[in-house]
Motif scaffolding. Structure first.
Motif, PDB file in Angstrom:
ATOM      1  N   TYR A 224     -56.915 -25.038  46.044  1.00 21.37           N
ATOM      2  CA  TYR A 224     -55.732 -25.324  46.220  1.00 21.37           C
ATOM      3  C   TYR A 224     -55.795 -26.636  45.263  1.00 21.37           C
ATOM      4  CZ  TYR A 224     -54.605 -20.514  48.355  1.00 21.37           C
ATOM      5  OH  TYR A 224     -54.256 -20.163  48.279  1.00 21.37           O
ATOM      6  N   LEU A 233     -49.213 -25.674  39.267  1.00 20.21           N
ATOM      7  CA  LEU A 233     -48.324 -25.488  40.388  1.00 20.21           C
ATOM      8  C   LEU A 233     -47.352 -25.715  39.918  1.00 20.21           C
ATOM      9  CD1 LEU A 233     -47.461 -24.161  43.230  1.00 20.21           C
ATOM     10  CD2 LEU A 233     -47.690 -26.132  43.805  1.00 20.21           C
ATOM     11  N   THR A 245     -43.046 -13.542  42.313  1.00 20.12           N
ATOM     12  CA  THR A 245     -44.026 -13.515  43.748  1.00 20.12           C
ATOM     13  C   THR A 245     -44.830 -13.907  43.184  1.00 20.12           C
ATOM     14  OG1 THR A 245     -43.646 -11.502  44.086  1.00 20.12           O
ATOM     15  CG2 THR A 245     -45.343 -12.329  45.477  1.00 20.12           C
ATOM     16  N   LEU A 246     -45.542 -15.306  44.429  1.00 15.66           N
ATOM     17  CA  LEU A 246     -47.008 -15.865  43.862  1.00 15.66           C
ATOM     18  C   LEU A 246     -48.102 -15.349  44.537  1.00 15.66           C
ATOM     19  CD1 LEU A 246     -48.872 -17.924  42.320  1.00 15.66           C
ATOM     20  CD2 LEU A 246     -48.414 -19.744  43.633  1.00 15.66           C
ATOM     21  N   MET A 248     -52.285 -16.266  45.819  1.00 15.71           N
ATOM     22  CA  MET A 248     -52.779 -17.109  45.638  1.00 15.71           C
ATOM     23  C   MET A 248     -54.392 -16.682  46.757  1.00 15.71           C
ATOM     24  SD  MET A 248     -50.068 -19.987  46.499  1.00 15.71           S
ATOM     25  CE  MET A 248     -49.720 -19.594  48.597  1.00 15.71           C
ATOM     26  N   HIS A 276     -48.420 -25.171  48.498  1.00 17.61           N
ATOM     27  CA  HIS A 276     -47.928 -24.603  47.721  1.00 17.61           C
ATOM     28  C   HIS A 276     -47.116 -23.110  48.395  1.00 17.61           C
ATOM     29  CE1 HIS A 276     -51.769 -25.744  45.914  1.00 17.61           C
ATOM     30  NE2 HIS A 276     -51.159 -24.686  45.250  1.00 17.61           N
ATOM     31  N   VAL A 277     -46.885 -22.999  49.838  1.00 21.11           N
ATOM     32  CA  VAL A 277     -46.051 -21.626  50.732  1.00 21.11           C
ATOM     33  C   VAL A 277     -44.527 -23.175  50.468  1.00 21.11           C
ATOM     34  CG1 VAL A 277     -45.321 -20.786  52.444  1.00 21.11           C
ATOM     35  CG2 VAL A 277     -47.413 -20.565  51.737  1.00 21.11           C
ATOM     36  N   VAL A 280     -43.263 -23.306  46.508  1.00 17.28           N
ATOM     37  CA  VAL A 280     -42.776 -21.321  46.297  1.00 17.28           C
ATOM     38  C   VAL A 280     -41.028 -21.189  46.640  1.00 17.28           C
ATOM     39  CG1 VAL A 280     -43.017 -18.583  46.091  1.00 17.28           C
ATOM     40  CG2 VAL A 280     -45.065 -21.250  45.196  1.00 17.28           C
ATOM     41  N   ARG A 281     -41.546 -21.391  47.892  1.00 16.38           N
ATOM     42  CA  ARG A 281     -40.106 -21.089  49.142  1.00 16.38           C
ATOM     43  C   ARG A 281     -38.566 -21.359  48.545  1.00 16.38           C
ATOM     44  NH1 ARG A 281     -42.457 -20.495  55.286  1.00 16.38           N
ATOM     45  NH2 ARG A 281     -42.316 -17.766  54.737  1.00 16.38           N
ATOM     46  N   PRO A 287     -44.335 -16.539  48.219  1.00 17.58           N
ATOM     47  CA  PRO A 287     -46.066 -16.822  48.153  1.00 17.58           C
ATOM     48  C   PRO A 287     -46.749 -15.872  49.274  1.00 17.58           C
ATOM     49  CG  PRO A 287     -44.532 -18.512  49.762  1.00 17.58           C
ATOM     50  CD  PRO A 287     -43.274 -17.451  49.332  1.00 17.58           C
ATOM     51  N   ILE A 289     -50.428 -14.893  50.192  1.00 23.43           N
ATOM     52  CA  ILE A 289     -52.233 -15.791  50.748  1.00 23.43           C
ATOM     53  C   ILE A 289     -52.979 -14.149  50.430  1.00 23.43           C
ATOM     54  CG2 ILE A 289     -53.292 -17.138  52.052  1.00 23.43           C
ATOM     55  CD1 ILE A 289     -51.024 -18.031  53.007  1.00 23.43           C
ATOM     56  N   VAL A 324     -45.759 -15.989  55.737  1.00 24.08           N
ATOM     57  CA  VAL A 324     -45.901 -15.027  54.825  1.00 24.08           C
ATOM     58  C   VAL A 324     -46.917 -14.054  54.835  1.00 24.08           C
ATOM     59  CG1 VAL A 324     -45.730 -17.023  53.813  1.00 24.08           C
ATOM     60  CG2 VAL A 324     -47.783 -16.960  54.135  1.00 24.08           C
TER      61      VAL A 324
END
Length: 426
Positions: A224, A233, A245-246, A248, A276-277, A280-281, A287, A289, A324
């Protein structure tokens, strides 16, 4: 047999040189007798050239695997292929870019043709300024990404036609505005450049219908933290649209941070997941996981020896705390490996040299099964992207596909080096 692709720097220069001539769509016929109206007939000797904007990559063509490329800007494209041979039966598998499986063993009888469509994502290292993202580029690894993986970053779509007597009559490529399913991860996720290695990210497109593009931004040896530092990212955020959508999945290489005294699963790992979350949001994406799959290792009772339990638990906690979706690939992989057994599971992992099994990285069969686990997780999590799963899909990790029935042909690429980063856990 595999073409010697130019370095990324040369590819980018060539792309700029032809930008004034490059099209954003193509209609090309390989069979003059069946060329639809408005299609350009491709001659057998037309090797790819920047001036033309399309052509065969150097290598074998008649009756065997071959590569064909077209120059295109970054984006999502629907590719429609018509397959078949007038004189004999054909069996054609189609892969895109770096061995992403699109169509698997499409059979046609002599004189028969079938038409199939799939959606492909093309990307470049350049990052455009948007919102709080500064312009720049992804910090690619040299020479891995700039040479061996250059064709995953250049401004052209490369299609691999493989199988027992692959036969293609025509190709249509058109730009489309579709949802994108982004992937971030390590060597078990990224597009591996050559045999015997493969990842679930490369197999995932096989299980999705046209209308969604898989954009795999994973890379070997990464975490990460690397995703942030190398601006992977940022690259995703710069092209992400609301509703994208991602997925990870990191963990294998993050363990090295413990040895270096630079973090751990319940501290820096969770903090970097949150980074990351949140990002993305903020860009309207979803996101997701994914916990890291286990390595291959069994105790005397035939049970998988956990080597990533803390990272899997940290991933689960993060998903719950941040609200998430979560795909527990760690748990699913243990069921799969135990169903295959200590001996049978060897068929799911890469064997770079005879008698030396890589107990972390997968081969084509193993990555195919893991992709099915991810698709199952997408359905269980009720992700919007799951609406694009191919009709009739079902998979039980306790009942894996028989190895003997797996026939996705290996790509005619040079043998790949061992992926960067993670070493087999002892």
């Amino acid at each position: 047999m595999h073409p010697v692709r130019q370095t990324l720097a040369a590819a980018v220069l060539a792309a700029f040189a032809l930008s004034a001539h490059a099209a954003d769509s193509y209609r090309l016929a390989f069979d003059k007798a069946h060329a639809p109206a408005g299609y350009t007939v491709v001659q057998p000797a037309e090797t790819y050239s920047a001036e033309r904007g399309y052509g065969f990559e150097p290598g074998e063509k008649p009756g065997g695997p071959f590569y064909f490329s077209v120059a295109l800007p970054e984006g999502n494209y629907n590719v429609t292929v018509t397959l078949g041979d007038d004189k004999e039966p054909a069996l054609t598998t189609v892969k895109a870019e770096l061995r992403r499986l699109m169509l698997e063993n499409v059979a046609t009888a002599a004189g028969q043709s079938v038409t199939r469509t799939f959606t492909v994502n093309l990307r470049t290292p350049q990052i455009g300024a948007v919102d709080h993202i500064a312009a720049g580029e992804v910090k690619l690894k040299t020479p891995r990404e700039t040479v061996k993986e250059a064709w995953a970053w250049d401004q052209r779509l490369t299609l691999e036609f493989n199988g027992q007597h692959p036969a293609v009559r025509s190709i249509e490529v058109v730009p489309v505005k579709t949802p994108t399913l982004f992937l971030l991860g390590d060597s078990t996720v990224c597009d591996q450049p050559g045999e015997p290695y493969n990842s679930w990210g490369q197999m995932l497109p096989r299980f999705l219908k046209p209308g969604i593009a898989v954009a795999n931004h994973g890379e070997s040896g990464e975490t990460y933290r690397d995703s942030i530092g190398r601006r992977r990212l940022d690259k995703i955020l710069s092209v992400m649209k609301p509703g994208d959508t991602l997925l990870m999945q990191f963990g294998h290489n993050d363990q090295k941070q413990i040895k270096a005294g630079k973090g751990g699963p319940f501290t820096t790992y969770k903090a970097e997941i949150k980074t990351h979350v949140d990002a993305v949001r903020a860009h309207g994406g979803l996101p997701v996981i994914v916990s890291p799959m286990e390595r291959r290792g069994f105790d005397a009772q035939g049970k998988v020896i956990p080597s990533l339990a803390e990272y899997a638990e940290a991933a689960r906690q993060s998903a719950q705390e941040l609200g998430v979706p979560f795909i527990d690939l760690n748990a699913k992989s243990k069921v799969l490996y135990e169903a295959l057994g200590p001996e049978g599971s060897k068929a799911a992992f890469a064997e770079p040299t005879p008698g030396h099994l890589d107990n972390t990285h997968h081969d084509n069969y193993g990555s195919y099964e893991l992709a099915k686990l991810v698709v199952t997780g997408m359905q269980e999590a009720k992700l919007p992207a799951a609406a694009f799963v191919v009709d009739g899909f079902a998979f039980d990790p306790a009942r894996p596909d028989p190895v003997a029935s797996f026939h996705v042909p290996p790509s005619p690429t040079p043998k790949a080096d061992r992926p960067l980063g993670d070493e087999d856990h002892k």
